[in-house]
Design a protein around this motif. Structure first.
Motif, PDB file in Angstrom:
ATOM      1  N   LEU A  59      20.761   3.019  -3.435  1.00 59.22           N
ATOM      2  CA  LEU A  59      20.367   1.530  -2.153  1.00 59.22           C
ATOM      3  C   LEU A  59      19.018   2.046  -2.317  1.00 59.22           C
ATOM      4  N   CYS A  60      18.175   0.629  -1.768  1.00 61.79           N
ATOM      5  CA  CYS A  60      16.737   0.572  -0.776  1.00 61.79           C
ATOM      6  C   CYS A  60      16.771   1.291   0.470  1.00 61.79           C
ATOM      7  N   MET A  61      15.309   2.776  -0.064  1.00 60.79           N
ATOM      8  CA  MET A  61      15.327   3.600   0.936  1.00 60.79           C
ATOM      9  C   MET A  61      15.154   3.245   2.261  1.00 60.79           C
ATOM     10  N   ASN A  62      14.255   2.295   2.202  1.00 59.28           N
ATOM     11  CA  ASN A  62      13.460   1.333   3.163  1.00 59.28           C
ATOM     12  C   ASN A  62      13.161   2.499   3.765  1.00 59.28           C
ATOM     13  N   CYS A  63      11.807   2.589   2.914  1.00 57.98           N
ATOM     14  CA  CYS A  63      10.316   3.309   3.298  1.00 57.98           C
ATOM     15  C   CYS A  63      10.249   3.655   4.684  1.00 57.98           C
ATOM     16  N   GLN A  64       9.441   4.377   5.541  1.00 65.75           N
ATOM     17  CA  GLN A  64       8.477   4.441   6.204  1.00 65.75           C
ATOM     18  C   GLN A  64       6.817   3.521   6.498  1.00 65.75           C
ATOM     19  N   ALA A  67       5.832   1.557  -0.273  1.00 67.61           N
ATOM     20  CA  ALA A  67       5.271   0.500  -1.649  1.00 67.61           C
ATOM     21  C   ALA A  67       5.175  -0.488  -1.977  1.00 67.61           C
ATOM     22  N   CYS A  68       5.870  -0.931  -1.907  1.00 68.67           N
ATOM     23  CA  CYS A  68       6.754  -2.202  -2.954  1.00 68.67           C
ATOM     24  C   CYS A  68       5.754  -3.077  -1.486  1.00 68.67           C
ATOM     25  N   ALA A  69       5.704  -3.583   0.386  1.00 65.51           N
ATOM     26  CA  ALA A  69       5.586  -3.818   0.942  1.00 65.51           C
ATOM     27  C   ALA A  69       4.205  -3.950   1.217  1.00 65.51           C
ATOM     28  N   ALA A 101       5.942  -0.926  -8.567  1.00 70.62           N
ATOM     29  CA  ALA A 101       5.377   0.327  -7.216  1.00 70.62           C
ATOM     30  C   ALA A 101       6.005   0.813  -6.792  1.00 70.62           C
ATOM     31  N   CYS A 102       7.206  -0.121  -6.869  1.00 71.90           N
ATOM     32  CA  CYS A 102       8.144   1.128  -6.399  1.00 71.90           C
ATOM     33  C   CYS A 102       8.810   2.340  -6.603  1.00 71.90           C
ATOM     34  N   PRO A 103       8.228   3.713  -6.057  1.00 72.53           N
ATOM     35  CA  PRO A 103       8.540   4.742  -6.190  1.00 72.53           C
ATOM     36  C   PRO A 103      10.115   5.053  -6.781  1.00 72.53           C
ATOM     37  N   PHE A 104      10.916   4.587  -6.368  1.00 67.89           N
ATOM     38  CA  PHE A 104      12.466   4.239  -7.071  1.00 67.89           C
ATOM     39  C   PHE A 104      13.268   3.337  -7.449  1.00 67.89           C
ATOM     40  N   SER A 105      11.742   2.468  -8.453  1.00 67.72           N
ATOM     41  CA  SER A 105      12.580   1.644  -8.928  1.00 67.72           C
ATOM     42  C   SER A 105      13.812   1.086  -7.822  1.00 67.72           C
ATOM     43  N   VAL A 106      13.136   0.594  -6.803  1.00 67.32           N
ATOM     44  CA  VAL A 106      14.853  -0.320  -6.620  1.00 67.32           C
ATOM     45  C   VAL A 106      15.044  -1.526  -6.179  1.00 67.32           C
ATOM     46  N   PRO A 107      13.976  -2.445  -6.076  1.00 68.49           N
ATOM     47  CA  PRO A 107      13.477  -4.296  -6.517  1.00 68.49           C
ATOM     48  C   PRO A 107      13.889  -4.734  -7.930  1.00 68.49           C
ATOM     49  N   LYS A 108      15.355  -5.684  -7.720  1.00 70.55           N
ATOM     50  CA  LYS A 108      15.478  -6.294  -8.928  1.00 70.55           C
ATOM     51  C   LYS A 108      14.898  -7.340  -9.024  1.00 70.55           C
ATOM     52  N   ARG A 119      15.405  -9.510  -5.380  1.00 68.49           N
ATOM     53  CA  ARG A 119      16.088  -8.885  -5.100  1.00 68.49           C
ATOM     54  C   ARG A 119      16.439  -7.452  -4.382  1.00 68.49           C
ATOM     55  N   LYS A 120      16.611  -6.655  -3.049  1.00 68.61           N
ATOM     56  CA  LYS A 120      17.406  -5.262  -2.646  1.00 68.61           C
ATOM     57  C   LYS A 120      17.730  -5.271  -1.469  1.00 68.61           C
ATOM     58  N   CYS A 121      18.239  -4.199  -1.228  1.00 67.38           N
ATOM     59  CA  CYS A 121      18.547  -3.891  -0.138  1.00 67.38           C
ATOM     60  C   CYS A 121      17.791  -4.176   1.188  1.00 67.38           C
TER      61      CYS A 121
HETATM   62  S1  SF4 Z   1      11.666  -1.291  -2.602  1.00 66.98           S
HETATM   63 FE1  SF4 Z   1      11.697   0.486  -3.315  1.00 66.98          FE
HETATM   64  S2  SF4 Z   1       9.215   0.983  -1.732  1.00 66.98           S
HETATM   65 FE2  SF4 Z   1      10.317  -0.744  -1.399  1.00 66.98          FE
HETATM   66  S3  SF4 Z   1      10.834  -0.340   0.911  1.00 66.98           S
HETATM   67 FE3  SF4 Z   1      13.201  -0.232  -0.714  1.00 66.98          FE
HETATM   68  S4  SF4 Z   1      12.319   2.420  -2.051  1.00 66.98           S
HETATM   69 FE4  SF4 Z   1      10.956   2.025  -0.232  1.00 66.98          FE
END
Ligand code: SF4
Ligand code: SF4
Lengths: 258, 392
Positions: A59-64, A67-69, A101-108, A119-121
């Protein structure tokens, strides 16, 4: 107080109720076919991966410091103080830099639509804002996915490893990855088994670009000054030459009159 | 002459038709149906070629305006107009291509009011917007002259130097920022191309390509529009090009060595081959050609060296934005026919617009015109007044 999720894969039974609750919460379709899909997509924000008898959520790691933001040119993606990394589709122009940019390639992306959204969590921001748990944590029958204060959850995760060092890989995934995330993972098998990279940077990704961008305010006035200066010097010669020519001509004229 | 003309016309019409069809596909069926992009590979050739290469190919504009107006190298003045035209057309086409690539192109204006100064993309968006305006103004005297609009012409000429300075600053910023875009994905890129000095690489290569494009289009204009070729001017550009390419080569070697990935360039594989194609075309071949005086002094030699540089750095940017990311994400991307069709249409359209402009606008002013114009720009008001007085 910032919130987080702790997913302990050793407690997970692979029932995929979190997938279903997530789909309901985000008004996404869900059926047996989708339950079988082993990856995140524009209609599946979290996936429970299966390798033998081991499970792992993605799932999205919701980073502190996401990168995406940081890369979004219009600020459509935001890190909230409570933890969720939210997305505002009405701002988004669809450049897809967040996906790159997302290091986990989350956004779709909704490739098939004419007004596509990313789209992402987003860690159920509406629920979290009203003091509720995320949908996935609320439904989880075993407590494998747990919602709580970030600091407390992190301490708890470390405690679990400490109490059962043989059971766990000695690493809380998300504690230090890309500067920390709001999702922590515990596993009994190497994280790479499920595609989680452990060689990932421990520093927040946005620093990489910000280091360069932060020089712009210095560069503009200095560069302008330099270019203006060069112009002034290189054209000074013309001026001198012209002034001399004029002088000569005037003198000749005066000379002619006398 | 006749059949060849028809052939080119046919090709042009074919490209336009295919492009229009692809356009309809893109805007009625969406990105999924018209591209091979995917969640694993969200940026394709509309970014790699149309935007990254497009902006680079238009770099002649700031390189040459700086040379002529800031460094006061007057010899170059005769080729400044077609160069500004190319740059202006280039940026207009880049913006056009963005309309295809953005998922929601009608939101393209959002960065104007929704700011995120931490975003490289935001900075690029602003610079490109402002620089396109600057180029339009730098280009406007040519149109104003054609229609004999003296008043606005005077205004533009009065602010020309600040405009040029602004243009050079904006170009420096966004040319390098296109490289900064990729700094945030160190783990996703093949190490031959990820480098902390990507911004510097992008900036230096933009200058090299700016020079090469100026040589290229001056040669083409000479051939196809029967205009007088300023060989000495082009030779001078060729010499500067050697220096810039040399600098780039040194930076590139040092960077590979510093990052300890030198061994990768001899390790057989897809990425290595593309690396060598890039380096041969961008650096080895043109340097080998230009370092020989015989080649440098020959219009044909200069022309081919310039073509090689342009192709080489196009390969470079495609490598950075496609090859390197393919390696990191483990997928292969090849553009769909409709992506190629749109790109081809945009290129063909650019050539056509250049041709039309050269035909109807005073692109190559007579020596005398350029001299007075130069005088008007370069000399302070006082001296000019004196000159007029002296002329009485
Ligand atoms: S989309 Fe990627 S960079 Fe953005 S919060 Fe989720 S894991 Fe982190
Ligand atoms: S696609 Fe939308 S959300 Fe993602 S970076 Fe671009 S504008 Fe921001």
């Amino acid at each position: 107080m910032s919130k987080a999720l702790l997913y302990d894969s050793t407690m997970c039974i692979g029932c995929k109720q979190c997938e279903q609750a997530c789909a309901e919460q985000n008004k996404l379709p869900y059926d047996d076919n989708i339950a079988g899909e082993q990856f995140q997509s524009e209609h599946k924000f979290t996936a429970v991966l299966t390798r033998g008898d081991k499970f792992m959520r993605r799932l999205c790691m919701n980073c502190q410091e996401p990168a995406c933001a940081s890369v979004c040119p219009v600020g459509a993606i935001k890190k909230t103080a409570l933890g969720p990394v939210t997305y505002d589709a009405s701002k988004c122009m669809g450049c897809r830099y967040c996906m790159v940019a997302c290091p986990f390639s989350v956004p779709k992306y909704e490739w098939g639509k004419l007004a596509p959204k990313v789209r992402k969590c987003t860690m159920c921001p509406d629920r979290v804002a009203t003091g509720k748990q995320t949908a996935c944590a609320e439904i989880c029958p075993t407590g494998a996915t747990k919602f709580g204060d970030r600091d407390a959850l992190l301490a708890e995760a470390q405690q679990r490893i400490h109490d059962n060092p043989d059971k766990y890989v000695n690493h809380v995934y998300g504690m230090s990855e890309v500067g920390g995330t709001s999702v922590f993972l515990l596993s009994s098998v190497p994280f790479e088994t499920f595609g989680y990279r452990t060689d990932i940077s421990k520093d927040p990704m946005p620093m990489l670009t910000y280091r360069v961008l932060s020089h712009i305010p210095d560069f503009v006035p200095l560069g302008g000054m330099l270019l203006g200066g060069i112009w002034w010097i290189t054209h000074r010669r013309d001026e001198v030459a012209l002034a001399e020519a004029l002088e000569r001509e005037n003198r000749e004229k005066r000379g002619g009159k006398q | 002459m006749r059949p060849r003309l028809t052939f080119w016309k046919l090709t042009f019409l074919f490209l336009m038709a295919a492009g229009v069809y692809a356009t309809v596909l893109r805007f009625t069926r969406g990105l999924g149906a018209s591209t091979n992009l995917s969640d694993q590979f969200p940026w394709g050739i509309w970014i790699s070629f149309d935007v990254l290469c497009g902006v680079m190919l238009a770099a002649g504009g700031f390189t040459l305006t700086a040379t002529v107006h800031i460094f006061n190298i007057k010899r170059m003045h005769s080729i400044i107009r077609p160069t500004i035209l190319t740059a202006f057309l280039g940026y207009v086409l880049v913006c056009l291509a963005l309309m295809y690539d953005l998922g929601k192109p009608y939101n393209i204006w959002h960065p104007l009011i929704m700011w995120n100064p931490h975003s490289v993309m935001f900075e690029v968006a602003y610079c490109v917007m402002l620089y396109t305006t600057v180029l339009a103004l730098e280009f406007s005297p040519i149109v104003l002259e054609r229609f004999k609009l003296e008043k606005p012409l005077k205004v533009v000429r009065a602010i020309l130097i600040p405009l040029v300075i602004l243009g050079v600053l904006l170009s420096t910023l966004h040319q390098s920022s296109l490289g900064t875009l990729f700094l945030i994905v160190p783990e996703k890129m093949y190490p031959l191309w990820y480098s902390p000095i990507l911004p510097l690489f992008f900036f230096v290569s933009a200058i090299a390509v700016g020079l090469a494009m100026t040589i290229f289009e001056s040669s083409l204009s000479a051939k196809h529009f029967g205009l007088h070729l300023e060989l000495s001017v082009l030779q001078e550009l060729g010499r500067v090009l050697i220096v810039v390419l040399g600098m780039y080569a040194i930076l590139r070697v040092e960077d590979l060595a510093n990052r300890g990935v030198f061994r990768l360039i001899f390790q057989p594989g897809y990425q290595t081959y593309l690396f060598w194609i890039e380096v041969s075309l961008a650096l080895i071949l043109p340097l080998a050609l230009l370092l020989q005086r015989r080649v440098r002094n020959h219009p044909q030699g200069l022309y081919w060296a310039a073509v090689s540089v342009v192709l080489g750095f196009i390969t470079n940017r495609m490598n950075v934005s496609i090859t390197a990311l393919e390696a990191g994400t483990g997928v292969r991307y090849f553009p769909k026919w409709s992506e190629l069709a749109v790109t081809a249409m945009i290129i063909a359209g650019g050539f056509a617009m250049f041709g039309i402009a050269v035909k109807y606008l005073p692109m190559f002013p007579k020596e005398a015109v350029s001299e007075t114009e130069l005088g008007a720009n370069a000399l302070p008001a006082l001296a000019r007044a004196g000159l007029e007085h002296a002329g009485d």
